[in-house]
Design an enzyme around this catalytic site. Sequence first.
Site, mmCIF file in Angstrom:
data_model
loop_
_atom_site.group_PDB
_atom_site.id
_atom_site.type_symbol
_atom_site.label_atom_id
_atom_site.label_comp_id
_atom_site.label_asym_id
_atom_site.label_seq_id
_atom_site.Cartn_x
_atom_site.Cartn_y
_atom_site.Cartn_z
ATOM 1 N NE ARG A 43 11.077 -3.667 -3.613
ATOM 2 C CZ ARG A 43 9.721 -3.734 -2.984
ATOM 3 N NH1 ARG A 43 8.891 -4.118 -3.898
ATOM 4 N NH2 ARG A 43 9.409 -3.413 -1.830
ATOM 5 C CB SER A 112 16.855 3.568 -0.502
ATOM 6 O OG SER A 112 16.415 2.581 -1.348
ATOM 7 C CE LYS A 141 10.757 0.702 0.778
ATOM 8 N NZ LYS A 141 11.818 -0.574 0.852
HETATM 9 N N1 TZP Z 1 11.335 1.929 -2.703
HETATM 10 C C1 TZP Z 1 10.733 3.180 -2.652
HETATM 11 S S1 TZP Z 1 9.350 3.374 -3.103
HETATM 12 C C2 TZP Z 1 8.981 1.828 -4.110
HETATM 13 C C3 TZP Z 1 10.331 1.166 -3.684
HETATM 14 C C4 TZP Z 1 10.680 -0.093 -3.985
HETATM 15 C C5 TZP Z 1 7.955 1.470 -4.631
HETATM 16 C C6 TZP Z 1 7.748 1.976 -5.945
HETATM 17 O O1 TZP Z 1 6.678 1.486 -6.595
HETATM 18 P P1 TZP Z 1 5.666 2.282 -7.495
HETATM 19 O O2 TZP Z 1 4.721 1.261 -7.805
HETATM 20 O O3 TZP Z 1 6.508 2.899 -8.701
HETATM 21 O O4 TZP Z 1 5.194 3.439 -6.626
HETATM 22 MG MG MG Z 2 15.285 -2.834 0.449
#
Ligand code: TZP
Ligand code: MG
Length: 213
Positions: A43, A112, A141
């Site tokens: 990512r 997602s 995010k």
């Molecule tokens: N998609 C939904 S929440 C997220 C992503 C990429 C972030 C998750 O990161 P973390 O640090 O584990 O909360």
């Molecule tokens: Mg995306």
Amino acid sequence: MPRILPGETDIYAITDPNFSLGRPLEEVVRALLGAGVRIVQYREKKLKAGAMLEECRLLRRLTREANACFIVDDYVDLAILAEADGVHVGQEDFPVPQVRALVGPDMLIGLSTHKPEQAEAARGLGADYIGVGPIYATHTKEDVVDPVGLEYLDWVSRNIDLPLVAIGGIKEHNIADVARHGARCCCLITDLVGAPDIPAKVAALRKAMQSGY
Ligand code: TZP
Ligand code: MG
């Protein structure tokens, strides 16, 4: 073919250079794979395309050597060029049927989801697994939707016949609850790639997850 696929019981790691304590991507991914993590998602939101491809080729080589599953976030072209095992898209990215037309029948597509209608639609669209989240609040995010909570996870695990991965704000202290509410596969960024000792963190997360079943 990789040994473990999303949806099976395991930790699913997502890389993020902003939360890796300044360590190079290769060091982080080697530590994850060395600790037995078998699903790694790339990512990256800032690098230019050529640099992303170079990183993905490196991760493809490392994950292949470790018999691990390699997934690319968002970029379908990058996933194809890097010969990834899968690509993960969000609700506002290219629609899954169009992604399928590009990647062919064999590449995994993760989608997602944040609500029941999206989860119900996923199989018909051709997704191979769904993301369920964010379970908890997360600052990792930028364009994240409100937390969906454990109730949605519970609902998906009981009603949707697709592998699921739980994501968003999952940490060592709450991963047992996430497991208890139906997640066999938990996806983490900060509490994993941001851990000073990644192998110790993987062991602790797995132990906590097991305690939730
Ligand atoms: N998609 C939904 S929440 C997220 C992503 C990429 C972030 C998750 O990161 P973390 O640090 O584990 O909360
Ligand atoms: Mg995306």
